[in-house]
Scaffold this motif. Structure first.
Motif, PDB file in Angstrom:
ATOM      1  N   MET A   1       0.756  -1.212  -0.067  1.00  0.00           N
ATOM      2  CA  MET A   1      -0.136   0.125  -0.265  1.00  0.00           C
ATOM      3  C   MET A   1       0.794   1.077  -0.121  1.00  0.00           C
ATOM      4  SD  MET A   1      -3.232   1.357   0.469  1.00  0.00           S
ATOM      5  CE  MET A   1      -4.194   0.014   1.374  1.00  0.00           C
ATOM      6  N   VAL A   2       0.455   2.312  -0.752  1.00  0.00           N
ATOM      7  CA  VAL A   2       1.361   3.528  -0.527  1.00  0.00           C
ATOM      8  C   VAL A   2       0.144   4.623  -0.227  1.00  0.00           C
ATOM      9  CG1 VAL A   2       0.802   4.214  -2.989  1.00  0.00           C
ATOM     10  CG2 VAL A   2       2.782   5.147  -1.813  1.00  0.00           C
ATOM     11  N   LEU A   3       0.656   5.641   0.699  1.00  0.00           N
ATOM     12  CA  LEU A   3      -0.001   6.509   0.999  1.00  0.00           C
ATOM     13  C   LEU A   3       0.726   7.816   0.740  1.00  0.00           C
ATOM     14  CD1 LEU A   3      -2.040   8.211   3.023  1.00  0.00           C
ATOM     15  CD2 LEU A   3      -0.680   7.710   5.138  1.00  0.00           C
ATOM     16  N   VAL A   4       0.117   8.819   0.092  1.00  0.00           N
ATOM     17  CA  VAL A   4       0.724  10.157  -0.471  1.00  0.00           C
ATOM     18  C   VAL A   4       0.028  11.241   0.124  1.00  0.00           C
ATOM     19  CG1 VAL A   4       1.094  11.355  -2.588  1.00  0.00           C
ATOM     20  CG2 VAL A   4       1.092   8.712  -2.767  1.00  0.00           C
ATOM     21  N   LEU A   5       0.656  11.891   0.765  1.00  0.00           N
ATOM     22  CA  LEU A   5       0.042  13.098   1.406  1.00  0.00           C
ATOM     23  C   LEU A   5       0.533  14.130   0.424  1.00  0.00           C
ATOM     24  CD1 LEU A   5       0.945  13.091   5.313  1.00  0.00           C
ATOM     25  CD2 LEU A   5      -1.230  12.388   3.843  1.00  0.00           C
ATOM     26  N   ILE A   6      -0.187  15.012  -0.018  1.00  0.00           N
ATOM     27  CA  ILE A   6       0.222  15.929  -1.179  1.00  0.00           C
ATOM     28  C   ILE A   6      -0.479  17.302  -1.026  1.00  0.00           C
ATOM     29  CG2 ILE A   6      -1.299  15.064  -2.912  1.00  0.00           C
ATOM     30  CD1 ILE A   6       0.908  15.200  -5.032  1.00  0.00           C
ATOM     31  N   GLY A   7      -0.144  18.316  -1.530  1.00  0.00           N
ATOM     32  CA  GLY A   7      -0.690  19.503  -1.686  1.00  0.00           C
ATOM     33  C   GLY A   7      -1.841  19.609  -2.896  1.00  0.00           C
ATOM     34  N   GLU A   8      -3.144  20.062  -2.502  1.00  0.00           N
ATOM     35  CA  GLU A   8      -4.255  19.962  -3.550  1.00  0.00           C
ATOM     36  C   GLU A   8      -3.896  21.332  -4.227  1.00  0.00           C
ATOM     37  OE1 GLU A   8      -7.701  17.124  -1.810  1.00  0.00           O
ATOM     38  OE2 GLU A   8      -7.522  19.289  -0.696  1.00  0.00           O
ATOM     39  N   ARG A   9      -4.960  21.212  -5.296  1.00  0.00           N
ATOM     40  CA  ARG A   9      -5.085  22.482  -6.221  1.00  0.00           C
ATOM     41  C   ARG A   9      -5.555  23.467  -5.144  1.00  0.00           C
ATOM     42  NH1 ARG A   9      -5.319  22.667 -11.420  1.00  0.00           N
ATOM     43  NH2 ARG A   9      -5.644  20.465 -11.634  1.00  0.00           N
ATOM     44  N   PRO A  10      -4.788  24.665  -5.152  1.00  0.00           N
ATOM     45  CA  PRO A  10      -5.474  25.805  -4.438  1.00  0.00           C
ATOM     46  C   PRO A  10      -6.871  26.449  -4.988  1.00  0.00           C
ATOM     47  CG  PRO A  10      -3.016  25.998  -5.134  1.00  0.00           C
ATOM     48  CD  PRO A  10      -3.590  25.007  -5.760  1.00  0.00           C
ATOM     49  N   GLY A  11      -7.818  26.630  -4.133  1.00  0.00           N
ATOM     50  CA  GLY A  11      -8.916  27.275  -4.453  1.00  0.00           C
ATOM     51  C   GLY A  11      -8.914  28.971  -3.772  1.00  0.00           C
ATOM     52  N   LEU A  12      -9.827  29.488  -4.245  1.00  0.00           N
ATOM     53  CA  LEU A  12      -9.807  31.151  -3.775  1.00  0.00           C
ATOM     54  C   LEU A  12     -10.052  31.034  -2.228  1.00  0.00           C
ATOM     55  CD1 LEU A  12     -11.551  32.880  -6.821  1.00  0.00           C
ATOM     56  CD2 LEU A  12      -9.035  32.615  -6.317  1.00  0.00           C
ATOM     57  N   SER A  13     -10.940  30.081  -1.991  1.00  0.00           N
ATOM     58  CA  SER A  13     -11.048  29.957  -0.320  1.00  0.00           C
ATOM     59  C   SER A  13     -10.325  29.180   0.602  1.00  0.00           C
ATOM     60  CB  SER A  13     -12.688  29.909  -0.204  1.00  0.00           C
ATOM     61  OG  SER A  13     -12.869  28.432  -0.545  1.00  0.00           O
ATOM     62  N   ALA A  14      -9.449  28.314  -0.257  1.00  0.00           N
ATOM     63  CA  ALA A  14      -8.519  27.558   0.571  1.00  0.00           C
ATOM     64  C   ALA A  14      -7.167  27.252  -0.419  1.00  0.00           C
ATOM     65  CB  ALA A  14      -9.390  26.005   0.681  1.00  0.00           C
ATOM     66  N   PRO A  15      -6.369  28.115   0.075  1.00  0.00           N
ATOM     67  CA  PRO A  15      -5.124  27.966  -0.722  1.00  0.00           C
ATOM     68  C   PRO A  15      -4.260  27.133  -0.256  1.00  0.00           C
ATOM     69  CG  PRO A  15      -4.988  29.893   0.665  1.00  0.00           C
ATOM     70  CD  PRO A  15      -6.566  29.414   0.581  1.00  0.00           C
ATOM     71  N   ALA A  16      -4.295  26.586   1.081  1.00  0.00           N
ATOM     72  CA  ALA A  16      -3.431  25.534   1.534  1.00  0.00           C
ATOM     73  C   ALA A  16      -4.066  24.411   2.095  1.00  0.00           C
ATOM     74  CB  ALA A  16      -2.637  26.333   2.620  1.00  0.00           C
ATOM     75  N   SER A  17      -4.574  23.429   1.191  1.00  0.00           N
ATOM     76  CA  SER A  17      -5.442  22.415   1.560  1.00  0.00           C
ATOM     77  C   SER A  17      -4.514  20.993   1.258  1.00  0.00           C
ATOM     78  CB  SER A  17      -6.768  22.307   0.676  1.00  0.00           C
ATOM     79  OG  SER A  17      -7.345  21.381   0.992  1.00  0.00           O
ATOM     80  N   LEU A  18      -4.504  20.015   2.085  1.00  0.00           N
ATOM     81  CA  LEU A  18      -3.662  18.825   1.892  1.00  0.00           C
ATOM     82  C   LEU A  18      -4.671  17.870   1.711  1.00  0.00           C
ATOM     83  CD1 LEU A  18      -0.790  17.796   2.578  1.00  0.00           C
ATOM     84  CD2 LEU A  18      -1.494  17.049   4.903  1.00  0.00           C
ATOM     85  N   GLY A  19      -4.202  17.055   0.827  1.00  0.00           N
ATOM     86  CA  GLY A  19      -4.801  15.645   0.515  1.00  0.00           C
ATOM     87  C   GLY A  19      -4.178  14.266   0.810  1.00  0.00           C
ATOM     88  N   ALA A  20      -4.755  13.498   1.174  1.00  0.00           N
ATOM     89  CA  ALA A  20      -4.193  12.060   1.339  1.00  0.00           C
ATOM     90  C   ALA A  20      -4.782  10.928   0.284  1.00  0.00           C
ATOM     91  CB  ALA A  20      -4.386  11.733   2.623  1.00  0.00           C
ATOM     92  N   TYR A  21      -3.948  10.361  -0.335  1.00  0.00           N
ATOM     93  CA  TYR A  21      -4.408   9.274  -1.225  1.00  0.00           C
ATOM     94  C   TYR A  21      -3.805   8.043  -1.119  1.00  0.00           C
ATOM     95  CZ  TYR A  21      -5.717  13.486  -4.247  1.00  0.00           C
ATOM     96  OH  TYR A  21      -6.106  14.584  -4.711  1.00  0.00           O
ATOM     97  N   LEU A  22      -4.582   6.968  -0.764  1.00  0.00           N
ATOM     98  CA  LEU A  22      -4.278   5.674  -0.605  1.00  0.00           C
ATOM     99  C   LEU A  22      -4.427   4.951  -1.687  1.00  0.00           C
ATOM    100  CD1 LEU A  22      -6.256   7.198   1.760  1.00  0.00           C
ATOM    101  CD2 LEU A  22      -5.431   5.232   2.946  1.00  0.00           C
ATOM    102  N   THR A  23      -3.681   3.928  -1.887  1.00  0.00           N
ATOM    103  CA  THR A  23      -3.719   2.987  -3.295  1.00  0.00           C
ATOM    104  C   THR A  23      -3.280   1.588  -2.487  1.00  0.00           C
ATOM    105  OG1 THR A  23      -3.164   4.994  -4.740  1.00  0.00           O
ATOM    106  CG2 THR A  23      -2.990   2.530  -5.621  1.00  0.00           C
ATOM    107  N   TYR A  24      -4.009   0.785  -3.071  1.00  0.00           N
ATOM    108  CA  TYR A  24      -3.543  -0.718  -2.672  1.00  0.00           C
ATOM    109  C   TYR A  24      -3.012  -1.314  -3.783  1.00  0.00           C
ATOM    110  CZ  TYR A  24      -3.539  -5.664  -0.662  1.00  0.00           C
ATOM    111  OH  TYR A  24      -3.433  -6.725  -0.475  1.00  0.00           O
ATOM    112  N   GLY A  25      -1.960  -2.076  -3.640  1.00  0.00           N
ATOM    113  CA  GLY A  25      -1.206  -2.812  -4.774  1.00  0.00           C
ATOM    114  C   GLY A  25      -0.736  -1.852  -5.863  1.00  0.00           C
TER     115      GLY A  25
END
Length: 261
Positions: free
Chosen positions: A172-196
């Motif tokens: 499994m891989v877990l990726v913590l990465i910066g999400e595309r900024p929006g006008l109300s949320a320029p600093a949003s983090l996302g977490a993506y999980l992928t099995y296999g």
């Protein structure tokens, strides 16, 4: 005759503006926006642009991970600079040759690999990623999920984690990465999980915990959701659209918002 109770007044645009950061009911000045609304838009747009082009402090992130007891490897994608990263998304999904060789020498096999990548908002990653990891580690230990390796990746897109996962033999891989900024949320983090993980997968084969930011999901809530998804993904040996996020049915009383710092 019985008197009817007075009806409650209909919600106004002012009431709606208190419920959402979306731009509603801005008014007008002639054929244009009021000066205040235009200045607010310009400021938010500048903050979003700054978030995209901000410096990624990979060395500090690696040092903070080490303080948590996690030795990390620093790698880079094939994107040479921010311009390449933005105009050639495909380059952000592939490791550069030196990074690929370095990870191939590590090799091995493990349950989980953690990747922290800059993405489209290095600002969010610099500010939030390590705090989320700090909240996540005890939950991983409680679920008996072994974290085999940590990688800090510059010029990263989400799919870069697939190649990293293969090279490190991760289930499994877990990726913590910066999400595309929006006008109300320029600093949003996302977490993506992928099995296999493996190159060529699509987003349909991942699970995502998004909107980790000052006015969104808190670090603790994000860690709870991530740990729940990891545990269920390992148990069912799958991820993506086949794995529904039912973590809310079991969520403890967690703060919903982060401190605005």
């Amino acid at each position: 005759m019985t008197s009817q109770p007075p009806s409650s007044p209909l919600p106004s645009l002012r009431d709606l503006r208190r419920l959402t950061p979306a731009r509603v009911g801005l008014g007008r000045a002639g054929s244009s926006l009021p000066t205040r609304a235009l200045l607010d838009f310009t400021l938010d747009h500048a903050r979003a642009r700054d978030a995209v082009h901000s410096a990624f402090d990979s060395a500090r992130l690696a040092a903070e991970l080490a303080a948590l007891g996690l030795a990390s490897s620093e790698v880079a994608s094939r994107a040479r600079g921010r311009h390449d990263y933005l105009v050639r998304p495909d380059l952000g999904r592939q490791l550069d040759p030196a990074s690929r060789d370095a990870l191939a020498r590590i090799g091995g096999a493990c349950d989980l690999v953690l990747v922290i990548g800059d993405g489209l908002s290095p600002t969010a990653v610099n500010a939030r990623a390590v705090d989320v990891v700090r909240a996540l580690l005890p939950r991983l230990a409680e679920a008996h999920i072994g974290l085999g390796a940590a990688v800090v990746a510059t010029g990263a897109r989400v799919a870069l984690g697939d190649e990293i996962g293969v090279l490190l033999g991760a289930r499994m891989v877990l990726v913590l990465i910066g999400e595309r900024p929006g006008l109300s949320a320029p600093a949003s983090l996302g977490a993506y999980l992928t099995y296999g993980p493996r190159p060529g997968l699509t987003d349909a084969e991942r699970n995502c915990v998004s909107n980790i930011h000052a006015a969104g999901i808190s670090n603790d809530e994000a860690a709870f959701k991530i740990a729940w998804l990891l545990r269920e993904s390992f148990a069912r040996q799958l991820s993506g659209v086949a794995l529904k996020d039912d973590s809310g049915l079991q969520a403890p009383d967690l703060p919903r918002r982060l401190d605005a710092t």
